[in-house]
Write an enzyme that holds these catalytic residues in place. Sequence first.
Site: not given
Ligand code: F6P
Length: 321
Positions: A245, A126, A172, A73, A104-105, A130, A224
Amino acid sequence: MSKSLAVLTSGGDAPGMNAAVRAVVRAGIYNGFKVYGVYKGYNGLLNGDVKEMNLRSVSDILSRGGTILYTARSKKFMQPEYQQQAADFCRSLDIEGLVVVGGDGSFRGARALSNLGIPCVALPGTIDNDIACSDYTIGFDTAMNTAVEMIDKIRDTAQSHDRCSVVEVMGRHCGDIALQTGIAVGATSIIVPEVPYDVERDVISRIYEQKDTGKKHFIVIVAEGVGGVQDISKYIQNRTGIETRATILGHVQRGGSPTLRDRLMATNMGVAAVELLTKGIGNRVIASHGGEIVDYDITEALNMAREFDNRLYDVAMQVSI
Ligand code: F6P
């Protein structure tokens, strides 16, 4: 200099990215282009980290997870002066088109380069599913199959102890992995960012109702983007007395050999991207829509609003009783 294309992977990796890279390299060469692989996302264009690919550079990668081109990134690439540097670098190699596989980034980066005269076509890659313009993203199916395999194992132990297991799956901002996986594993509750939830109504009451009909172990799936599985776990245990758990599946969902669906989608989309670039068309996103491969202007794609599948959520509520 002969006409050239390039391909890079950007953002979080996703199973099927290699299949997309292979498709671009092969279709590019088939259509008479020289094809460069760009390493580590957009950073490769800034560092000159590129390599000319041949037909055999992409042999034996179709079944491999991750991305042979590596990914990143790139914060640097968000700045206009570096975007200009990358465009100049592309021009120095006579690159007439770039395929970007990412989220999308990554699409924003592809738009910036397209505006600087380097036609780019982006593919949705991805695990999160999303991307608003596409009803499918490369990697989604593999990630869900991994999650299902893991949660089935968790169920074995939850069942043996009459326990409740709260499992966080990736996503995310998007509950698609949670929803579809939750249905596939028979979860009691599915908690996603798109649907406001109340722990008493959506978790505790459901557990009590199912307990009354004889159920003794429970799976709660949490996306998440909602998080908090440890707290939810403690709450369930305190309120119901059922030993509970928490498990965060994490990055295991990002790896592994892509499923047929991801290999096919990535190959189809990769070839579609080369078709556009062969015609000199850039600034597009390839998408899947109702089983068809389509393409959109990148800005139009980025402005689309994602729709959560409320019907599927209702399906889950009807059967998880
Ligand atoms: O966008 C995919 C994804 O796996 C998300 O579900 C997660 O939040 C994120 O990437 C985690 O990315 P990284 O651990 O690479 O920063």
